[in-house]
Structure formats: structure tokens, C-alpha cells
Enzyme design. Structure first.
Site, mmCIF file in Angstrom:
data_model
loop_
_atom_site.group_PDB
_atom_site.id
_atom_site.type_symbol
_atom_site.label_atom_id
_atom_site.label_comp_id
_atom_site.label_asym_id
_atom_site.label_seq_id
_atom_site.Cartn_x
_atom_site.Cartn_y
_atom_site.Cartn_z
ATOM 1 C CE LYS A 193 -52.546 -8.157 43.471
ATOM 2 N NZ LYS A 193 -52.852 -9.449 44.082
ATOM 3 N NE ARG A 236 -57.532 -13.199 47.473
ATOM 4 C CZ ARG A 236 -56.552 -12.579 46.814
ATOM 5 N NH1 ARG A 236 -56.354 -11.285 46.986
ATOM 6 N NH2 ARG A 236 -55.769 -13.248 45.986
HETATM 7 C C1 LIG Z 1 -51.731 -9.868 44.637
HETATM 8 C C2 LIG Z 1 -51.373 -11.257 44.883
HETATM 9 C C3 LIG Z 1 -50.074 -11.580 45.311
HETATM 10 C C4 LIG Z 1 -49.016 -10.530 45.628
HETATM 11 O O1 LIG Z 1 -49.210 -10.056 46.936
HETATM 12 P P1 LIG Z 1 -48.200 -9.023 47.612
HETATM 13 O O2 LIG Z 1 -48.700 -8.874 49.002
HETATM 14 O O3 LIG Z 1 -48.285 -7.757 46.832
HETATM 15 O O4 LIG Z 1 -46.852 -9.623 47.568
HETATM 16 C C5 LIG Z 1 -49.770 -12.910 45.483
HETATM 17 N N1 LIG Z 1 -50.685 -13.879 45.268
HETATM 18 C C6 LIG Z 1 -51.937 -13.614 44.876
HETATM 19 C C7 LIG Z 1 -52.893 -14.719 44.661
HETATM 20 C C8 LIG Z 1 -52.334 -12.293 44.671
HETATM 21 O O5 LIG Z 1 -53.579 -12.031 44.296
#
Ligand SMILES: *Cc1c(COP(=O)(O)O)cnc(C)c1O
Length: 356
Positions: free
Chosen positions: A36, A131
């Protein structure tokens, strides 16, 4: 170079992915590479898959479409809780979606029936970071409802930590996740395929051999793209931190005072700036600003150069002690942190250049 650019070293991304995949394999954990931060750049997804990730995790439909349009054929996980207004797209584009709202899952079920598909879901559990996630006491009743829904398959449960609340994964909170998984499996006599124990912040616990054994999946973004775990941004062993480098051009270079002259009011962003008097300095202005990148998140490769600040389109730097003589037209390079990478990849004013 009319615009600043960011170079994307696909080989480094692949190697970072390989290094982390191998560690995870040793612990029987499969990883989803999260693209992303690169806006779903297909070349980055391909590099991660080459490096051994088993699926791609995304949060935006446009990104998923971009990846699929390049013929990349791998399981796609939608990591952001879907919105009710887009359930049709979710069922169409994602093999599995992460969910925390029963109302949404019911609509996913209807969309899946309509499309004659089975849609897999993973239920997110709130373990302290605040979250997304179902509160622990509501999990069993939610599962009970989910299991009644046609064309929905409960693939597993998971959690997200170190994101909003900065909560670090521990044997304790991830142990809770495992306990909940056990409870679901025995109460409903089902097998959960995926127990997803977090993101790049879980790697330290994993490497220490303390990730609860039932956890069999992680979603990894930052550790692959920038080579850092995320509880305190330590460099991850066996990875590169410079797969992404920003280049910007000097558009003015002059010897000027370190302190502005006149009465100080607000700057371009409503702050009242303060200045330390360092006498005269060599000041280089670069063609990059806050519309391109998060200025606080970039670091000059030449560490003797200091960033003074930025407006929308101008980066002001002190190059008095620069390693080499500079002139207008010269290019300066910068490493990025996650926030700066996110901004640069999202900005339409930064050229993206892949290298192999
Ligand atoms: C963005 C995201 C990740 C990846 O997180 P990193 O810290 O970049 O490894 C994993 N799980 C969810 C739900 C996310 O939104």
C-alpha cells in the site's frame, strides 16, 4: 529533471522480501507482502512475490486493480475493513478481506451470493492498539452470526498492533489471540486456516522465538520496503534500508544569512519560525517541497547537509559543509522514512523510476 524523482530498487525489495520470508518459513509462518505504501505498484508486488511472499495485502481498490491489470496472479488480501458501499468490489477484487463489523459482513455475504462466489473473511480482534478490531468479549457471538451467513467462509482471526496506539506485540497480547482462536475452534468445531499475528512490529518477537506457536501468518510492509522493524525502527538484519531514494535538483545556491531580516510573523504554514544565528551559510534551494514529500522524513545521503525547512515547492538546505562543491543543476539524494515514502509515492509530482 523538471520534477523530483524516487528510484525504486526492485532487486533490494526482492532481497528484503527473501530475507524475511526465509525467517518466517523457519517458524512456519506465511507472509503477505503489503504494497500500500507504494500505491500498489505492480513491479513492487512482483518483486515481493519473487522474494517469497505468498500473497499481496492492499487497502485500496485502485491499487488492487493496478496489480491485477499487470497480470499478477496471487491471492489478494484486503487489509482495510471494507465499507458497505463497496462490498461488490470487495468480493470481486479480493480473495479475502479483513473485517470487524457484522453489518458489513452481512452485505459481503449478499454480494457473494449475487456473484456466485465464496468470499473468505478474517475477523480482526482488538487487543489494545485501538485501531480496527472486534472487542474480545464480542468475538464468539460475532463468529456465531458469521457462520450462519451464506457464501462467507471464516478463514481466521487476526490483529493489528503498533499502528494507532503504538502497542507492542507481546507473548501476552498475542497469546490472547491464540486463546481466542482455540476457543472458536473448540466451540464451533471448526479449523481456522489463518491466525494472523500482526505486521512488521511482530518480527522482533518472532526472531526471539516468542511468537505464540499457533500464529501462522504475518502481513509485512515496512520491513520489506524499508528494512526496519517497527516497534522502534531498528534496522532488520539481512535487509537494505535504501531501496527507495529521492533525488531533487538545486535551483538556487547562494551565500545568505542564517537568520531572516525584518519582523517575523507566520511562515507559509501558519507557524512562527525561530532561527539560530549561525552567521552566513551556503544555502541550496531544491525543487522539492511539501507537495511532494514529508520533509521531516527525508535524510540527505550526504550527512553533512542539513535540511532547514520547506514550503510547498522549495526545500531549503544548508550545504556549507557539503562533501563536494555544489552548483545549481546538481542533484541531491535522500533516504526516506515510511511517512516520506508514502507521500512521495502518492504525489503526482514525483517521478517513479524502477531500477533492477
Ligand atoms: C499496513 C498494514 C500492514 C503492514 O504494516 P507494516 O508495518 O508496514 O508491516 C499490516 N496489516 C494491516 C492491517 C495494515 O493495514
Amino acid at each position: 529533471m523538471s520534477q523530483p524523482n524516487i528510484t525504486i530498487d526492485l532487486k533490494k525489495i526482492e532481497e528484503n522480501a527473501r530475507s524475511i520470508s526465509e525467517l518466517c518459513n523457519q517458524h512456519n509462518i506465511s507472509i503477505t507482502g503489503v504494497t500500500k505504501v507504494t500505491c500498489g505498484m505492480p513491479e513492487v508486488a512482483a518483486a515481493m512475490l519473487k522474494g517469497g511472499v505468498k500473497a499481496i495485502g492492499e487497502t485500496r481498490f485502485d491499487n488492487i486493480r493496478r496489480i491485477k491489470a499487470k497480470g499478477i496472479d496471487c491471492p489478494i488480501m484486503l487489509l482495510r475493513t471494507p465499507h458497505i458501499s463497496a462490498v461488490e468490489d470487495v468480493v470481486q477484487l479480493a480473495d479475502i478481506s479483513f473485517n470487524s463489523e457484522l453489518a458489513v459482513i452481512k452485505e459481503l455475504s449478499k454480494a457473494a451470493v449475487k456473484q456466485n462466489k465464496t468470499h473468505k473473511i478474517l475477523l480482526m480482534v482488538e487487543l489494545g492498539d485501538l485501531r480496527e478490531g472486534i472487542c474480545q468479549q464480542d468475538l464468539i457471538p460475532t463468529v456465531e452470526e458469521v457462520l450462519k451467513l451464506p457464501n462467507i467462509k471464516l478463514a481466521g482471526i487476526g490483529t493489528n498492533l503498533t499502528c494507532f496506539g503504538g502497542i507492542i506485540p507481546t507473548e501476552d497480547n498475542l497469546g490472547n489471540l491464540v486463546k481466542l482462536a482455540d476457543e472458536i475452534e473448540s466451540k464451533f468445531n471448526i479449523q481456522l486456516e489463518i491466525i494472523s499475528g500482526g505486521n512488521s512490529s511482530s518480527l522482533k518477537l518472532l526472531a526471539a522465538g516468542k511468537l505464540p506457536a499457533k500464529i501462522n501468518h504475518l502481513r509485512i510492509g515496512e520491513a520489506i520496503v524499508l528494512g526496519r522493524e517497527t516497534t522502534n525502527r531498528e534496522i532488520w538484519p539481512g535487509t537494505s534500508q535504501d531501496a527507495f531514494i529521492i533525488s531533487a535538483e538545486i535551483i538556487e545556491l547562494k551565500e545568505k544569512s542564517s537568520v531572516p531580516t525584518g519582523i517575523i510573523g507566520q511562515d507559509a504554514f501558519g507557524n512562527v519560525p525561530e532561527f539560530e544565528d549561525k552567521g552566513m551559510m551556503k544555502r541550496a534551494i531544491l525543487n522539492i517541497g511539501r507537495q511532494d514529500v514529508n520533509i521531516e522524513g527525508i535524510t540527505p545521503l550526504d550527512t553533512s547537509i542539513e535540511i532547514l525547512g520547506a514550503s510547498s515547492d522549495h526545500l531549503l538546505t544548508d550545504v556549507t559543509k557539503a562533501n563536494k562543491a555544489l552548483k545549481p543543476g546538481d542533484i541531491l539524494q535522500f533516504e526516506v522514512n515510511y511517512a516520506a515514502l508514502l507521500a512521495a509515492m502518492t504525489s503526482g509530482y514525483v517521478d517513479k523510476r524502477t531500477i533492477n
